[in-house]
Structure formats: structure tokens, C-alpha cells
Design an enzyme around this catalytic site. Structure first.
Site, short mmCIF file in Angstrom:
data_model
loop_
_atom_site.label_atom_id
_atom_site.label_comp_id
_atom_site.label_asym_id
_atom_site.label_seq_id
_atom_site.Cartn_x
_atom_site.Cartn_y
_atom_site.Cartn_z
N ARG A 122 0.84 -1.21 0.00
CA ARG A 122 0.00 0.00 0.00
C ARG A 122 0.87 1.25 0.00
O ARG A 122 0.60 2.21 -0.72
CB ARG A 122 -0.92 0.00 1.23
CG ARG A 122 -2.08 -0.97 1.14
CD ARG A 122 -3.09 -0.76 2.25
NE ARG A 122 -2.67 -1.32 3.52
CZ ARG A 122 -3.09 -2.48 4.03
NH1 ARG A 122 -3.97 -3.22 3.36
NH2 ARG A 122 -2.68 -2.92 5.19
N PHE A 139 -11.02 -5.42 -5.83
CA PHE A 139 -11.12 -6.20 -4.59
C PHE A 139 -10.66 -5.32 -3.43
O PHE A 139 -9.75 -5.65 -2.68
CB PHE A 139 -10.28 -7.48 -4.67
CG PHE A 139 -10.58 -8.35 -5.87
CD1 PHE A 139 -11.59 -9.30 -5.81
CD2 PHE A 139 -9.88 -8.20 -7.07
CE1 PHE A 139 -11.87 -10.11 -6.91
CE2 PHE A 139 -10.16 -9.00 -8.16
CZ PHE A 139 -11.15 -9.96 -8.09
N SER A 179 -17.24 -6.73 -4.01
CA SER A 179 -18.58 -7.33 -4.06
C SER A 179 -19.30 -7.16 -2.73
O SER A 179 -20.51 -7.38 -2.65
CB SER A 179 -18.47 -8.82 -4.42
OG SER A 179 -17.59 -9.45 -3.52
N CYS A 191 -3.12 -14.66 -2.94
CA CYS A 191 -2.86 -15.05 -1.54
C CYS A 191 -3.21 -16.52 -1.33
O CYS A 191 -3.43 -16.95 -0.20
CB CYS A 191 -3.61 -14.15 -0.57
SG CYS A 191 -5.38 -14.17 -0.78
N1 SAH Z 1 -6.84 -5.17 -0.89
C1 SAH Z 1 -7.57 -5.29 0.35
C2 SAH Z 1 -7.88 -6.72 0.73
C3 SAH Z 1 -8.71 -7.50 -0.29
S1 SAH Z 1 -9.51 -8.91 0.39
C4 SAH Z 1 -6.80 -4.53 1.45
O1 SAH Z 1 -5.67 -4.07 1.22
O2 SAH Z 1 -7.33 -4.42 2.55
C5 SAH Z 1 -10.49 -9.50 -0.95
C6 SAH Z 1 -11.77 -8.74 -1.20
O3 SAH Z 1 -12.32 -9.24 -2.40
C7 SAH Z 1 -12.86 -8.89 -0.15
O4 SAH Z 1 -13.22 -7.63 0.33
C8 SAH Z 1 -14.05 -9.52 -0.89
O5 SAH Z 1 -15.30 -8.95 -0.50
C9 SAH Z 1 -13.75 -9.16 -2.32
N2 SAH Z 1 -14.29 -10.04 -3.37
C10 SAH Z 1 -14.35 -11.39 -3.39
N3 SAH Z 1 -14.81 -11.82 -4.58
C11 SAH Z 1 -15.05 -10.71 -5.34
C12 SAH Z 1 -15.51 -10.52 -6.67
N4 SAH Z 1 -15.81 -11.53 -7.46
N5 SAH Z 1 -15.63 -9.24 -7.13
C13 SAH Z 1 -15.31 -8.19 -6.33
N6 SAH Z 1 -14.87 -8.33 -5.07
C14 SAH Z 1 -14.72 -9.58 -4.57
#
Ligand code: SAH
Length: 390
Positions: free
Chosen positions: A208, A224, A247, A333
Site C-alpha cells: 500500500r 477487490f 462485491s 494469496c
Molecule cells: N486489498 C484489500 C484486501 C482485499 S480482500 C486490502 O488491502 O485491505 C479480498 C476482497 O475481495 C474482499 O473484500 C471480498 O469482498 C472481495 N471479493 C471477493 N470476490 C469478489 C468478486 N468476485 N468481485 C469483487 N470483489 C470480490
């Protein structure tokens, strides 16, 4: 209890690998409940170390030490103290959220301990960790004097160990619905109960910060986004505009709050509840910087091929939406996806997208997520910082 290994199966243990699979065990002497402490011996009777044992799991023993010592309050306290010293040496300033214990990587298998300001949120993932939980709590209280320690133990490992999910206060005060932390001068709200894992993805801290340093003047897609961490850093770094897609409605709700808490201009940030696969396919917009940080697409080894397809598709679509010279931060991950598998998958995506791609840097988890060098299974977060050609 004493466990004797089969002939020739002591090598990894002697090298420091913390796991002993049930197939390596020759004999168990004595009886104890799941999670009981055991002395581990090689087939010739020589002492290998101390661990805890769960006869119902394929990872039957997790090693705690290779010394012939007592696993007691002082032992756990010393492990915690060493872990804290490492964080104190490595954490950036104005950072109050960090992982204090990263399981096997901190020689405390089965435990995850995240510190959020004055509160601690922990996970005890195995029967052995469950048995040692009172010692963990005592050690954390002595070391950190927190206001409260909250447990949120859930997930696959717990299930395999035959344990139900567990959540609740272990010590001290109940945490508020949202806990405030700082990370590199940015502020975030953490939901320890309803959030994913313990509430925040601390492992992405360094990435980040890196993104924040690259974002000046750029149009950014935070795919995401969860609670919006990458987006906040991009905005602080001077990004032109940021679209955050997730999502989950509740994650985006908190993402908006985090945006506001950092006093970022509302017209610069858009938050969209959408499926990333659909969004990327359909959006006419192009971006100069895209982050893809999906949940694990491969949760079990047998899902590897299907999961890799998911990674390929999402990276293919993202590469198509990058402006010439644009940059992609792409992550996996999934513990079962190796860095090489992931690189190959992104390469296939680049070939299909007909774009030339340069690798600028391989990315991983932040320093408060150490892994034991003898335990490569501990690596889960892999990322690439990529630049695309014209
Ligand atoms: N980058 C973030 C962590 C991501 S965790 C950080 O730094 O804090 C993964 C995320 O993907 C979750 O919030 C989950 O709700 C979302 N997610 C899962 N499947 C998804 C999809 N098909 N489309 C969009 N978001 C999705």
C-alpha cells in the site's frame, strides 16, 4: 506423551520444519487429548524436540521447539517478547496496527495475533493452540497491557482440527464495534467481529505504501478493495481519481468511512459494489494504475487448475484496461499457488491480451509476517508490480 518417528523421517524436523505428518509417525507412547504436548524422538531414540499432537489431522504434530525445555508461561512469554522486539525494530512510524505473531513464522504454530491499537485480536487455529491459549493470554497481558483481547478463530484449519469457530472476549474489555488504527500516517477503522480474518489485511502494508508513492496524478482502479486500504494510500499520494470495486457492501461501507476519516475529497473517490470479473469486462474506462488483490481462488490443492483460470481471466481483463505505460499490482494469496505458477499465469494473460509486460518488482507480505525459512508452506502472499508497454 512421546512420539517416535519412522526411520529416515527426522531430516526436516532437524532442519527446523515445524510440521510432522501422520505418515512419518512410527509409534505414540502414552495418551492425551488432541493438542497434548509430546516429546518427539527419531527412530534411534534421539531427542528432536517438543511439539503438540492432534491424532485426527494429517499434520499430526506441530513443533514448538527443538530444545529440551519446559513449554510453560515463561516459554510462551519469551516467544512473544522476541516477536515484539522484531516488530518494534521494523515497523514504520505512526503505525498502530501490526501482526505480533504470524504462527509458524514466529515459532508459535497455530497462533495469529494482530494488535490494533490498545486491543488484541487473535486466532487459535489448532487443538494445540487451543490448549496453550491461557498461556498466550497471560503472556499478551504481561507484555502489552492491552485494554482487551478478543478471539476470532475460524477457517479451514480449525475445521480440520475438529474445532468449531470461536469468537469472544478472552480478557479485559470488549472491543468497540470499530477500532481505529494508524498505518503510515493513514487512519483506518477495523471491524474485528464482522470483518474478514481479524478485520484488516495487515500483510499488504508495504505494498500500500509503495502504491501511494507511485500514484501521483494517476487514474487508479482498486480492485477487490475490501475496506479501501490501497485507495486511501493512492489518494494520499496524489492520485487523480480512484475507483474502488468490491462485491461486499459492508466492506465498501467501511471503505467510504476510511476515505472520510483521512479527509480525502469525496469527488475523487468512487465506490462500486460489483463483481470484479464483470466490472472489468464491461467498463469502458481505462486506468493508469490497477490493483488486483482478490481472495484466494485456490483454497484446496485440487482446485489449482480452476483457480489459475480465475487468476488468468482477471489479469487478462485488467491488462486490457491499462493505458499504455500503465502499471499493475497483481496478487495471489492462495497458499497452493507458487510464485512460479502465478507468474506463468500472468504471462499467459499478457500473451492473450497482446501486451508486453515488464516485471518491476516481486512483492510479498510486510515484515511483521515473517516466515520460517525451513517452512516454505508459510509463504502465501505473492505479488507482481508490472508495467505494460504501448
Ligand atoms: N486489498 C484489500 C484486501 C482485499 S480482500 C486490502 O488491502 O485491505 C479480498 C476482497 O475481495 C474482499 O473484500 C471480498 O469482498 C472481495 N471479493 C471477493 N470476490 C469478489 C468478486 N468476485 N468481485 C469483487 N470483489 C470480490
Amino acid at each position: 506423551m512421546t512420539v517416535r518417528l519412522k526411520r529416515g523421517r527426522d531430516g526436516p524436523v532437524r532442519a527446523g520444519h515445524p510440521w510432522i505428518f501422520s505418515g512419518a509417525i512410527d509409534a505414540v507412547e502414552g495418551q492425551g487429548p488432541a493438542g497434548a504436548l509430546v516429546r518427539v524422538l527419531a527412530s534411534d531414540g534421539s531427542f528432536l524436540g517438543l511439539g503438540y499432537h492432534n491424532p485426527h489431522c494429517s499434520i499430526a504434530i506441530r513443533m514448538l521447539t527443538r530444545m529440551d525445555t519446559l513449554v510453560n508461561a515463561a516459554f510462551i512469554y519469551q516467544r512473544l517478547k522476541t516477536a515484539l522486539a522484531l516488530r518494534q525494530a521494523l515497523l514504520p512510524p505512526e503505525t498502530t496496527g501490526y501482526r505480533l505473531v504470524n504462527g509458524e513464522g514466529d515459532f508459535l504454530p497455530g497462533f495469529v495475533v494482530d494488535v490494533y491499537g490498545q486491543f488484541v485480536v487473535c486466532q487459535c487455529l489448532t487443538a494445540g493452540a487451543e490448549a496453550l491459549k491461557p498461556l498466550l493470554v497471560d503472556g499478551l497481558v504481561a507484555l502489552l497491557s492491552p485494554i482487551g483481547i478478543y478471539e476470532k478463530s475460524e477457517g479451514n484449519v480449525r475445521r480440520e482440527e475438529g474445532l468449531p469457530n470461536a469468537a469472544g472476549v478472552l480478557w479485559g474489555a470488549e472491543p468497540p464495534p470499530l477500532i481505529a488504527i494508524r498505518e503510515n500516517r493513514c487512519q483506518f477503522w477495523i471491524d474485528p467481529r464482522g470483518g474478514q480474518k481479524t478485520g484488516f489485511f495487515l500483510d499488504q502494508r508495504n505494498n500500500r505504501a509503495l502504491l501511494g508513492n507511485l500514484a501521483k496524478g494517476k487514474s487508479v482502479l482498486n480492485g477487490f478493495a475490501y475496506t479501501g486500504g490501497f485507495g486511501v494510500f493512492a489518494a494520499k499520494g496524489g492520485a487523480k481519481n480512484i475507483v474502488s470495486v468490491d462485491s461486499s457492501d459492508s466492506a465498501l461501507h467501511l471503505a467510504r468511512r476510511n476515505w472520510e476519516s483521512n479527509a480525502l475529497p469525496s469527488e475523487q473517490g468512487r465506490f462500486l459494489q460489483a463483481d470484479m470479473f464483470t466490472y472489468l469486462r464491461d467498463t469502458p474506462q481505462r486506468f493508469e494504475l490497477i490493483v488486483l488483490d482478490p481472495p484466494p481462488f485456490v483454497r484446496r490443492r485440487q482446485d489449482l487448475q480452476a483457480g489459475l483460470k480465475g487468476y488468468k481471466e482477471i489479469n487478462l481483463q485488467a491488462l486490457r484496461k491499462l493505458e499504455p505505460g500503465g502499471q499493475l499490482f497483481t496478487f495471489s494469496c492462495s497458499q497452493h499457488v507458487s510464485a512460479l505458477d502465478f507468474m506463468q499465469t500472468v504471462l499467459f494473460a499478457a500473451a492473450d491480451a497482446r501486451r508486453e509486460v515488464q516485471l518491476l518488482q516481486q512483492l510479498g507480505s510486510a515484515y511483521d509476517h515473517p516466515m520460517n525459512l525451513a517452512h516454505p508452506e508459510g509463504v502465501y502472499l505473492k505479488g507482481f508490480w508490472l508495467c505494460v508497454g504501448d
